[in-house]
Write a protein that holds these residues in place. Structure first.
Motif, mmCIF file in Angstrom:
data_model
loop_
_atom_site.group_PDB
_atom_site.id
_atom_site.type_symbol
_atom_site.label_atom_id
_atom_site.label_comp_id
_atom_site.label_asym_id
_atom_site.label_seq_id
_atom_site.Cartn_x
_atom_site.Cartn_y
_atom_site.Cartn_z
ATOM 1 N N SER A 224 9.122 5.065 4.758
ATOM 2 C CA SER A 224 8.026 4.111 4.636
ATOM 3 C C SER A 224 8.148 3.328 3.330
ATOM 4 C CB SER A 224 6.691 4.859 4.663
ATOM 5 O OG SER A 224 5.609 3.997 4.403
ATOM 6 N N GLY B 167 0.848 -1.185 0.000
ATOM 7 C CA GLY B 167 0.000 0.000 0.000
ATOM 8 C C GLY B 167 0.887 1.238 0.000
ATOM 9 N N LYS C 293 1.688 3.002 4.991
ATOM 10 C CA LYS C 293 1.105 2.190 6.070
ATOM 11 C C LYS C 293 2.148 1.657 7.041
ATOM 12 C CE LYS C 293 -2.816 0.558 3.284
ATOM 13 N NZ LYS C 293 -3.501 -0.649 2.741
ATOM 14 N N TYR C 294 3.382 1.503 6.567
ATOM 15 C CA TYR C 294 4.439 0.921 7.381
ATOM 16 C C TYR C 294 5.601 1.900 7.497
ATOM 17 C CZ TYR C 294 1.809 -3.229 6.018
ATOM 18 O OH TYR C 294 0.804 -4.123 5.788
ATOM 19 N N VAL D 53 6.848 1.556 0.209
ATOM 20 C CA VAL D 53 5.548 1.780 -0.431
ATOM 21 C C VAL D 53 5.430 1.079 -1.777
ATOM 22 C CG1 VAL D 53 5.237 4.019 0.691
ATOM 23 C CG2 VAL D 53 6.331 3.929 -1.561
#
Length: 354
Positions: free
Chosen positions: A161, A21, A24-25, A163
């Motif tokens: 992040s 996504g 999100k992380y 992605v």
């Protein structure tokens, strides 16, 4: 700049590269540096990713002195870590901070901080097709004072992040709703900056568009509500009769790094690029006549996002039979090829992190 490293004792489990996504992380570490009036920047460090403690009276929470950037790191086929034009992000952030009366983080230090953090987080750079490590530098006012004045204290942070695609559609056409009730920016304002307030003010229009089944909004100018400016999270370009049209950089449109790169590519291929005011009525008329051949958004997150439909006052124009155009695809393939180190970089845009 001396950067201290504080080792984490609890490293995270990395997510599935095929289900990332967007945003999100977050990786194991973050860069942090503070600025105080009279002292300047100090205590630069790479530390474990963790919550930020703020005084309830911190000025960012009350008066929105906050700016940010968006950039990416990539793994090349040779396993090199690549950055794409990071100096442009440093300069744009400096311009944003100047407009918001915030401290300026020096360009060389900005690039160094990004490079050092990315080297620490090298294992977080995904290698699956179309993935990258998104880098989010941001700065905010931390002086505890409920009074409207430039803060005397700031914190600069960089987080990372891994992605995938920004839009669920991927490199497929999206539907765009032309917004005329709300405005995004006017000359003399903060439209050219990357500050959180610009995006907060756009959420109402975005929510309205989504309810109508549209992915994003196309903003018109804030004075006459007549001229096309940019899409919610991207600059935007239109191919009309084999020439390219995009809004000029005059204080209301974000000077996008991807925008600048796409214009350079187009000119190198012999296209005429008009950085000019394009009336929404003329754009829709071109669509009705079949002269609007392609349309696409440009930005760090999505890179290139084809536009397949425009809705203005219920008047709907379908672009290129709702298919990704040949030029749009070529731009995406070329720019991402340069960014991932897969094709030649004649512009010297890519920076190898050593």
């Amino acid at each position: 700049m001396d950067i201290k490293f504080i080792k984490s004792e609890n490293l995270k489990t990395k997510p599935d590269q095929n289900a990332l996504g967007f945003g999100k992380y977050f990786s194991d570490y973050m860069f942090v540096c503070e600025w105080d009036e009279g002292q300047g920047w100090h205590d630069a460090r790479i530390q474990p990713y963790a919550p930020i403690m703020l005084n309830p009276a911190s000025m960012v929470l009350h008066y929105a002195q906050e700016t940010f950037e968006g950039m990416k790191a990539y793994k090349s086929p040779k396993n090199e870590i690549l950055l794409f034009r990071p100096e442009m992000n440093a300069r744009r952030m400096a311009n944003s901070n100047e407009r918001l009366c915030m401290a300026i983080f020096p360009e060389a230090d900005f690039v160094q901080a990004v490079e050092e953090l990315v080297k620490v987080e090298a294992d977080w750079i995904p290698t699956a097709e179309g993935t990258s490590l998104y880098i989010r530098p941001f700065m905010f006012a931390t002086e505890a004072s409920v009074g409207v004045h430039p803060s005397k204290k700031y914190t600069f942070v960089i987080v990372c992040s891994p992605v995938g695609a920004y839009y669920p559609e991927g490199v497929n056409p999206v539907k765009i709703y032309v917004e005329e009730e709300y405005v995004r920016a006017v000359r003399g304002g903060t439209g050219f900056t990357k500050c959180g307030g610009n995006y907060a003010g756009s959420v109402a229009a975005q929510a309205k568009a989504e309810k109508l089944g549209y992915t994003q909004v196309l903003w018109l100018d804030g004075v006459e509500r007549k001229y096309v400016e940019e899409v919610g999270t991207m600059n935007v370009m239109f191919k009309i009769n084999n020439e390219i049209y995009t809004a000029p950089i005059e204080g209301t449109v974000l000077p996008g790094v991807t925008r600048d790169s796409i214009i350079a590519l187009l000119k190198s291929w012999g296209y005429t690029v008009h950085e000019t005011h394009l009336a929404i009525d003329d754009l829709m008329a071109a669509g009705d006549k079949g002269e609007l051949e392609e349309a696409f958004g440009t930005g760090t997150a999505a890179v290139i996002s084809p536009i397949g439909e425009l809705n203005y006052r219920g008047h709907i124009v379908t672009i290129n039979d709702f298919k990704t155009g040949e030029l749009t695809q070529k731009l995406y393939d070329t720019l991402t090829g340069i960014q991932w180190g897969k094709v030649e970089d004649p512009f010297n845009w890519v920076r190898v992190v050593k």
